[in-house]
Design a protein around this motif. Structure first.
Motif, short mmCIF file in Angstrom:
data_model
loop_
_atom_site.label_atom_id
_atom_site.label_comp_id
_atom_site.label_asym_id
_atom_site.label_seq_id
_atom_site.Cartn_x
_atom_site.Cartn_y
_atom_site.Cartn_z
N PRO A 210 0.82 -1.22 0.00
CA PRO A 210 0.00 0.00 0.00
C PRO A 210 0.85 1.26 0.00
O PRO A 210 2.03 1.25 0.36
N ARG A 211 0.23 2.36 -0.40
CA ARG A 211 0.91 3.65 -0.38
C ARG A 211 1.35 4.00 1.04
O ARG A 211 0.63 3.78 2.00
N GLY A 212 2.56 4.56 1.15
CA GLY A 212 3.09 4.95 2.45
C GLY A 212 3.74 3.84 3.23
O GLY A 212 4.12 4.04 4.39
N LYS A 213 3.92 2.65 2.62
CA LYS A 213 4.53 1.51 3.30
C LYS A 213 5.78 1.07 2.56
O LYS A 213 5.95 1.30 1.37
N TRP A 214 6.68 0.40 3.31
CA TRP A 214 7.92 -0.08 2.74
C TRP A 214 8.03 -1.59 2.92
O TRP A 214 7.32 -2.19 3.72
N ARG A 215 8.94 -2.18 2.15
CA ARG A 215 9.22 -3.61 2.26
C ARG A 215 10.68 -3.86 1.96
O ARG A 215 11.21 -3.34 0.98
N GLU A 216 11.34 -4.62 2.81
CA GLU A 216 12.75 -4.95 2.57
C GLU A 216 12.84 -6.02 1.48
O GLU A 216 12.07 -6.98 1.46
N LEU A 217 13.77 -5.82 0.55
CA LEU A 217 13.96 -6.79 -0.50
C LEU A 217 14.74 -8.00 0.02
O LEU A 217 15.67 -7.86 0.82
N LYS A 218 14.37 -9.17 -0.47
CA LYS A 218 15.07 -10.39 -0.11
C LYS A 218 16.36 -10.49 -0.92
O LYS A 218 16.56 -9.75 -1.90
N PRO A 219 17.27 -11.39 -0.54
CA PRO A 219 18.58 -11.46 -1.22
C PRO A 219 18.49 -11.64 -2.73
O PRO A 219 19.31 -11.08 -3.45
N GLY A 220 17.50 -12.41 -3.22
CA GLY A 220 17.40 -12.61 -4.67
C GLY A 220 17.22 -11.33 -5.45
O GLY A 220 18.02 -11.02 -6.36
N PRO A 221 16.19 -10.50 -5.13
CA PRO A 221 16.04 -9.22 -5.83
C PRO A 221 17.22 -8.27 -5.62
O PRO A 221 17.54 -7.48 -6.51
N VAL A 222 17.85 -8.33 -4.44
CA VAL A 222 19.02 -7.47 -4.21
C VAL A 222 20.15 -7.87 -5.15
O VAL A 222 20.81 -7.02 -5.75
N ARG A 223 20.34 -9.16 -5.33
CA ARG A 223 21.39 -9.61 -6.26
C ARG A 223 21.06 -9.19 -7.69
O ARG A 223 21.96 -8.88 -8.48
N ALA A 224 19.77 -9.18 -8.04
CA ALA A 224 19.39 -8.71 -9.38
C ALA A 224 19.77 -7.25 -9.57
O ALA A 224 20.23 -6.85 -10.65
N LEU A 225 19.57 -6.44 -8.53
CA LEU A 225 19.98 -5.03 -8.59
C LEU A 225 21.50 -4.92 -8.68
O LEU A 225 22.02 -4.07 -9.42
N MET A 226 22.22 -5.75 -7.92
CA MET A 226 23.68 -5.73 -7.99
C MET A 226 24.15 -6.08 -9.39
O MET A 226 25.08 -5.46 -9.92
N ASP A 227 23.50 -7.06 -10.01
CA ASP A 227 23.86 -7.43 -11.37
C ASP A 227 23.59 -6.27 -12.33
O ASP A 227 24.39 -5.99 -13.23
N ALA A 228 22.44 -5.60 -12.16
CA ALA A 228 22.10 -4.47 -13.02
C ALA A 228 23.12 -3.34 -12.88
O ALA A 228 23.40 -2.62 -13.83
N ALA A 229 23.67 -3.20 -11.66
CA ALA A 229 24.67 -2.17 -11.41
C ALA A 229 26.09 -2.64 -11.72
O ALA A 229 27.03 -1.86 -11.61
N GLU A 230 26.22 -3.93 -12.07
CA GLU A 230 27.52 -4.54 -12.34
C GLU A 230 28.44 -4.39 -11.14
O GLU A 230 29.61 -4.01 -11.26
N LEU A 231 27.91 -4.75 -9.97
CA LEU A 231 28.66 -4.75 -8.72
C LEU A 231 28.72 -6.17 -8.17
O LEU A 231 27.75 -6.92 -8.27
N VAL A 232 29.84 -6.50 -7.54
CA VAL A 232 29.99 -7.79 -6.88
C VAL A 232 29.63 -7.63 -5.42
O VAL A 232 30.19 -6.77 -4.74
N PRO A 233 28.66 -8.41 -4.88
CA PRO A 233 28.30 -8.27 -3.47
C PRO A 233 29.50 -8.52 -2.57
O PRO A 233 30.21 -9.50 -2.71
N GLU A 234 29.74 -7.56 -1.66
CA GLU A 234 30.82 -7.71 -0.68
C GLU A 234 30.24 -7.61 0.73
O GLU A 234 30.53 -8.43 1.58
N ALA A 235 29.43 -6.58 0.97
CA ALA A 235 28.81 -6.45 2.29
C ALA A 235 27.72 -7.50 2.44
O ALA A 235 27.15 -7.97 1.46
N PRO A 236 27.41 -7.92 3.68
CA PRO A 236 26.36 -8.93 3.87
C PRO A 236 25.00 -8.40 3.48
O PRO A 236 24.72 -7.22 3.60
N LEU A 237 24.15 -9.29 2.98
CA LEU A 237 22.78 -8.93 2.62
C LEU A 237 21.90 -9.17 3.83
O LEU A 237 21.93 -10.22 4.44
#
Length: 265
Positions: A210-237
């Motif tokens: 809903p509007r005005g709410k947030w949700r933390e992304l799980k490791p899978g979507p975070v890795r997809a963002l890292m891939d889109a940014a061409e970054l190698v995960p170093e810090a813990p997810l």
């Protein structure tokens, strides 16, 4: 110790030294390195490093995407979970009258790379217009129009249907200039009455957030963002509790035609 811009200023002024040499943008420091600001040693250890966290936020109309507003209007940062270390950095902005998907992270490098024009990440918006676009207007918007800051165009325009004077479209572009979607439609005489960002890169706005709410992304979507940014995960997810109730906010995806918004009024 400071905002990204403040630290960049310190670097330009030569106030930061790394292993005895003046530090430059892009230098990396970690455990075992000698880092100093104005001659004062900054002790680095793993416990100081913020976890890489990424969340999505469904911004409503009427909130700013800056940390503080001179007029005292609410900002998206008022709604986000507090951090013990680090700070939330927004990936791009939405104007006061635009709602939809915001991505926020504790990783400034990730945010900067996701926003960089060279990444050309997809931005998709659901747009309600007063009336329908003519075939000539669609042709012009997809081949290109000249705005005051240079040529621009939509990569794709998908018809979402509508009723009466309200007609929905989904539009896709790969840059994030100021009010670009609204200005493109204004260039062909169309009036935008509602604008919702529904996708940024590989991340879509969930229909149940809903509007005005947030949700933390799980490791899978975070890795997809890292891939889109061409970054190698170093810090813990990391993961955090979610806030997820509400009405659908996104039309079902199709290739050539989209149904009307769940909230067509």
């Amino acid at each position: 110790m400071g905002s990204r811009r403040e630290v960049e200023g310190w670097l330009e002024a030569g106030r930061i030294k790394l292993n005895g040499k003046v530090a430059s943008p892009g230098d990396q420091a970690g455990e075992g390195d000698h880092l100093a600001l104005d001659g004062k040693v900054i002790h680095l250890d793993a416990a100081m490093m913020p976890e890489r966290r990424v969340l999505i936020y469904h911004k409503p109309v009427g909130e700013m995407t800056t940390r503080k507003d001179p007029e005292g209007r609410p900002t998206i940062f008022d709604q986000l979970p507090r951090l013990d270390r680090g700070r939330w950095v927004s990936v791009g902005r939405l104007d006061f009258n635009t709602s939809g998907l915001m991505i926020l992270t504790t990783d400034g490098q990730l945010a900067a790379r996701l926003m960089h024009p060279s990444r050309r990440l997809v931005r998709e918006y659901a747009v309600r217009l007063r009336g329908e676009l003519s075939p000539e207007a669609v042709e012009k918007l997809t081949t290109g129009v000249r705005l005051e800051d240079g040529p621009a165009r939509f990569e794709e325009i998908l018809d979402g249907g509508g009723r009466g004077q309200n007609h929905w479209y989904h539009v896709i572009l790969r840059e994030g200039r100021y009010r670009e979607v609204r200005r493109l439609f204004e260039a062909v005489g169309a009036t935008v009455s509602r604008l919702i960002r529904v996708r940024y890169g590989p991340v879509e706005l969930p229909s149940d957030l809903p509007r005005g709410k947030w949700r933390e992304l799980k490791p899978g979507p975070v890795r997809a963002l890292m891939d889109a940014a061409e970054l190698v995960p170093e810090a813990p997810l990391a993961e955090a509790p979610t806030q997820s109730t509400g009405n659908p906010a996104r039309a079902k995806k199709t290739r050539r035609k989209r149904p009307a918004s769940p909230n067509p009024d």
